[in-house]
Design a protein around this motif. Sequence first.
Motif, PDB file in Angstrom:
ATOM      1  N   VAL A  36       5.529   8.442  -0.157  1.00 34.55           N
ATOM      2  CA  VAL A  36       4.708   7.603  -0.481  1.00 34.55           C
ATOM      3  C   VAL A  36       3.725   7.198  -1.763  1.00 34.55           C
ATOM      4  O   VAL A  36       3.117   8.402  -1.960  1.00 34.55           O
ATOM      5  CB  VAL A  36       3.530   6.896   0.897  1.00 34.55           C
ATOM      6  CG1 VAL A  36       2.791   5.878   0.849  1.00 34.55           C
ATOM      7  CG2 VAL A  36       4.619   7.109   2.032  1.00 34.55           C
ATOM      8  N   ALA A  37       3.911   6.145  -2.507  1.00 35.24           N
ATOM      9  CA  ALA A  37       2.800   5.986  -3.627  1.00 35.24           C
ATOM     10  C   ALA A  37       2.141   4.597  -3.565  1.00 35.24           C
ATOM     11  O   ALA A  37       2.801   3.592  -3.274  1.00 35.24           O
ATOM     12  CB  ALA A  37       3.811   6.033  -4.780  1.00 35.24           C
ATOM     13  N   PRO A  38       0.825   4.844  -3.662  1.00 32.81           N
ATOM     14  CA  PRO A  38       0.008   5.937  -4.064  1.00 32.81           C
ATOM     15  C   PRO A  38      -0.165   6.800  -2.850  1.00 32.81           C
ATOM     16  O   PRO A  38      -0.286   6.410  -1.499  1.00 32.81           O
ATOM     17  CB  PRO A  38      -1.198   5.224  -4.482  1.00 32.81           C
ATOM     18  CG  PRO A  38      -1.456   4.012  -3.897  1.00 32.81           C
ATOM     19  CD  PRO A  38      -0.240   3.500  -3.649  1.00 32.81           C
ATOM     20  N   HIS A  39      -0.208   8.037  -3.049  1.00 37.04           N
ATOM     21  CA  HIS A  39      -0.474   8.928  -2.071  1.00 37.04           C
ATOM     22  C   HIS A  39      -1.659   8.896  -1.163  1.00 37.04           C
ATOM     23  O   HIS A  39      -1.738   8.729  -0.098  1.00 37.04           O
ATOM     24  CB  HIS A  39      -0.256  10.320  -2.471  1.00 37.04           C
ATOM     25  CG  HIS A  39      -0.139  11.556  -1.415  1.00 37.04           C
ATOM     26  ND1 HIS A  39       0.890  11.731  -0.644  1.00 37.04           N
ATOM     27  CD2 HIS A  39      -1.165  12.364  -1.126  1.00 37.04           C
ATOM     28  CE1 HIS A  39       0.482  12.891   0.252  1.00 37.04           C
ATOM     29  NE2 HIS A  39      -0.797  13.220  -0.178  1.00 37.04           N
ATOM     30  N   GLU A  40      -2.819   8.850  -2.050  1.00 36.81           N
ATOM     31  CA  GLU A  40      -4.042   8.636  -1.454  1.00 36.81           C
ATOM     32  C   GLU A  40      -4.329   7.024  -1.575  1.00 36.81           C
ATOM     33  O   GLU A  40      -4.277   6.541  -2.483  1.00 36.81           O
ATOM     34  CB  GLU A  40      -5.163   9.083  -2.244  1.00 36.81           C
ATOM     35  CG  GLU A  40      -5.046  10.698  -2.362  1.00 36.81           C
ATOM     36  CD  GLU A  40      -5.154  11.502  -1.298  1.00 36.81           C
ATOM     37  OE1 GLU A  40      -5.760  10.860  -0.110  1.00 36.81           O
ATOM     38  OE2 GLU A  40      -4.527  12.469  -0.911  1.00 36.81           O
ATOM     39  N   LEU A  41      -4.878   6.338  -0.412  1.00 31.40           N
ATOM     40  CA  LEU A  41      -5.099   5.032  -0.070  1.00 31.40           C
ATOM     41  C   LEU A  41      -6.457   4.987   0.530  1.00 31.40           C
ATOM     42  O   LEU A  41      -6.485   4.964   1.863  1.00 31.40           O
ATOM     43  CB  LEU A  41      -4.016   4.467   0.496  1.00 31.40           C
ATOM     44  CG  LEU A  41      -3.820   2.779   0.881  1.00 31.40           C
ATOM     45  CD1 LEU A  41      -3.724   2.352  -0.842  1.00 31.40           C
ATOM     46  CD2 LEU A  41      -2.729   2.415   1.671  1.00 31.40           C
ATOM     47  N   PRO A  42      -7.502   4.644   0.145  1.00 30.44           N
ATOM     48  CA  PRO A  42      -8.707   4.334   0.716  1.00 30.44           C
ATOM     49  C   PRO A  42      -8.909   3.288   1.581  1.00 30.44           C
ATOM     50  O   PRO A  42      -8.345   2.541   1.306  1.00 30.44           O
ATOM     51  CB  PRO A  42      -9.655   4.362  -0.740  1.00 30.44           C
ATOM     52  CG  PRO A  42      -9.010   4.669  -1.917  1.00 30.44           C
ATOM     53  CD  PRO A  42      -7.398   4.605  -1.613  1.00 30.44           C
ATOM     54  N   ASN A  43      -9.428   3.433   2.804  1.00 26.79           N
ATOM     55  CA  ASN A  43      -9.664   2.785   3.739  1.00 26.79           C
ATOM     56  C   ASN A  43      -8.473   2.049   4.251  1.00 26.79           C
ATOM     57  O   ASN A  43      -8.296   0.905   4.510  1.00 26.79           O
ATOM     58  CB  ASN A  43     -10.566   1.572   3.274  1.00 26.79           C
ATOM     59  CG  ASN A  43     -11.977   2.101   2.501  1.00 26.79           C
ATOM     60  OD1 ASN A  43     -12.767   2.906   3.225  1.00 26.79           O
ATOM     61  ND2 ASN A  43     -12.306   1.918   1.472  1.00 26.79           N
ATOM     62  N   ALA A  44      -7.359   2.746   4.176  1.00 25.95           N
ATOM     63  CA  ALA A  44      -6.107   2.118   4.972  1.00 25.95           C
ATOM     64  C   ALA A  44      -6.420   1.891   6.349  1.00 25.95           C
ATOM     65  O   ALA A  44      -6.877   2.815   7.211  1.00 25.95           O
ATOM     66  CB  ALA A  44      -4.982   3.109   4.855  1.00 25.95           C
ATOM     67  N   PRO A  45      -6.004   0.769   7.010  1.00 28.44           N
ATOM     68  CA  PRO A  45      -6.356   0.255   8.169  1.00 28.44           C
ATOM     69  C   PRO A  45      -5.525   1.241   9.563  1.00 28.44           C
ATOM     70  O   PRO A  45      -5.983   1.223  10.595  1.00 28.44           O
ATOM     71  CB  PRO A  45      -5.757  -1.137   8.173  1.00 28.44           C
ATOM     72  CG  PRO A  45      -4.896  -1.431   7.364  1.00 28.44           C
ATOM     73  CD  PRO A  45      -5.213  -0.344   6.301  1.00 28.44           C
ATOM     74  N   SER A  46      -4.513   1.509   9.042  1.00 25.77           N
ATOM     75  CA  SER A  46      -3.817   2.460  10.261  1.00 25.77           C
ATOM     76  C   SER A  46      -2.969   3.474   9.528  1.00 25.77           C
ATOM     77  O   SER A  46      -2.631   3.704   8.200  1.00 25.77           O
ATOM     78  CB  SER A  46      -2.932   1.378  10.665  1.00 25.77           C
ATOM     79  OG  SER A  46      -1.750   0.722   9.814  1.00 25.77           O
ATOM     80  N   PRO A  47      -2.602   4.465  10.131  1.00 26.32           N
ATOM     81  CA  PRO A  47      -1.882   5.698   9.985  1.00 26.32           C
ATOM     82  C   PRO A  47      -0.398   5.314   9.215  1.00 26.32           C
ATOM     83  O   PRO A  47       0.217   4.296   9.632  1.00 26.32           O
ATOM     84  CB  PRO A  47      -1.702   6.713  11.037  1.00 26.32           C
ATOM     85  CG  PRO A  47      -1.839   5.959  12.162  1.00 26.32           C
ATOM     86  CD  PRO A  47      -2.779   4.924  11.730  1.00 26.32           C
ATOM     87  N   ARG A  48       0.288   6.005   8.584  1.00 23.90           N
ATOM     88  CA  ARG A  48       1.415   5.724   7.981  1.00 23.90           C
ATOM     89  C   ARG A  48       2.283   7.051   8.075  1.00 23.90           C
ATOM     90  O   ARG A  48       1.928   8.025   7.825  1.00 23.90           O
ATOM     91  CB  ARG A  48       1.433   5.106   6.443  1.00 23.90           C
ATOM     92  CG  ARG A  48       0.615   5.915   5.633  1.00 23.90           C
ATOM     93  CD  ARG A  48       0.646   5.450   4.282  1.00 23.90           C
ATOM     94  NE  ARG A  48      -0.334   6.266   3.335  1.00 23.90           N
ATOM     95  CZ  ARG A  48      -0.368   5.856   2.078  1.00 23.90           C
ATOM     96  NH1 ARG A  48       0.279   4.957   1.489  1.00 23.90           N
ATOM     97  NH2 ARG A  48      -0.949   6.903   1.249  1.00 23.90           N
ATOM     98  N   PRO A  49       3.453   7.039   8.105  1.00 25.57           N
ATOM     99  CA  PRO A  49       4.554   8.211   7.894  1.00 25.57           C
ATOM    100  C   PRO A  49       4.493   8.748   6.860  1.00 25.57           C
ATOM    101  O   PRO A  49       4.735   7.936   5.908  1.00 25.57           O
ATOM    102  CB  PRO A  49       5.574   7.677   8.711  1.00 25.57           C
ATOM    103  CG  PRO A  49       5.799   6.248   8.371  1.00 25.57           C
ATOM    104  CD  PRO A  49       4.403   5.843   8.664  1.00 25.57           C
ATOM    105  N   GLU A  50       4.393  10.121   6.609  1.00 26.63           N
ATOM    106  CA  GLU A  50       4.458  10.777   5.341  1.00 26.63           C
ATOM    107  C   GLU A  50       5.182  11.917   5.620  1.00 26.63           C
ATOM    108  O   GLU A  50       5.082  12.669   6.511  1.00 26.63           O
ATOM    109  CB  GLU A  50       3.349  10.823   4.688  1.00 26.63           C
ATOM    110  CG  GLU A  50       2.459   9.798   4.190  1.00 26.63           C
ATOM    111  CD  GLU A  50       1.175   9.971   3.111  1.00 26.63           C
ATOM    112  OE1 GLU A  50       1.535  10.536   2.119  1.00 26.63           O
ATOM    113  OE2 GLU A  50       0.277   9.691   3.754  1.00 26.63           O
TER     114      GLU A  50
END
Length: 220
Positions: free
Chosen positions: A98-112
Motif C-alpha cells: 500500500v502507498a502511501p504506507h502511512e495514512l493519517p486519520n484513515a477511517p477504517s483499517p486496511r489490509p497490509e
Amino acid sequence: MPAVAAAQDLLLGGVQWGPQNSYSYFGGVLPVAGGQLGKGWFVTAFASYLTYQYHSGNPIELVQTKVPGFNAGLGYTWKGASYALALSGSVGDQYFSVAPHELPNAPSPRPEGNVPTFTPQIQARYNLSPKFYLSTIDSYSFGQSSYWSRFRGEYQPVWWLSVGPEGIIQGGQNYRIRQMGAFASFQLGQGWGTELEGGITYSSGLDNTGYCGFSFSKMF
C-alpha cells in the motif's frame, strides 16, 4: 474467468485493465482421479495480481494498492440437461503493498502485508434455449474481506462464437467498483479459446473510466 467446461484439463489466463484498477491471473483446473471436468470433483491452482485505488485519510489522499497472490482449491460440479453448477473453495495468501504506507486519520483499517485467505465460489449457467444462456460467477475472500461477482447474458449464433452483455461488482474494505460492458468469446480449435471484453467502470470516489480485458483457455 470463463466458466468450467467439459474437458479433461483446463489451462486459464487473462488480464482485465483500467486506469484505476486491474486484475490478471494464470492457472489451471483439473479433474480428480481421472474424472472429467463438467461433472464431479476438480482441483484448482491460480496465481493472481490485483491493483486498485481509493481515496482515504484526512487530508484526503489517493491510496494505491498492489496485491500479488496465490491460491489452490477443491470443488464439485453438477450438470443437468439445461444447467451447470459448480461449488468450490480455495485457500491462499495475498501480499498487500500500500502507498502511501502511512495514512493519517484513515477511517477504517486496511489490509497490509501477507494476508491468508479462504475463498468460497459459485459458478452457475442456465440454458434458456439452444442459443441463449445466463451465467454467473460469485466469490467472497475471507481475510481480505473482498467480493467479486459477474453476471452475463450470452447469445451463441454459431458454435465458435458467444457474445452478450456483462455486469461486474467488486469491492473490499476501502473500495467499491461497478462495471457494465460486453464480451465476445471465440473457440479457435484444438482446444484453444479466447475472449475479449470491455465497458465502463464506476469506482466509488473516483472518476468513471473504461475497462478492457483479454483471456484465453486451453483444453487438454
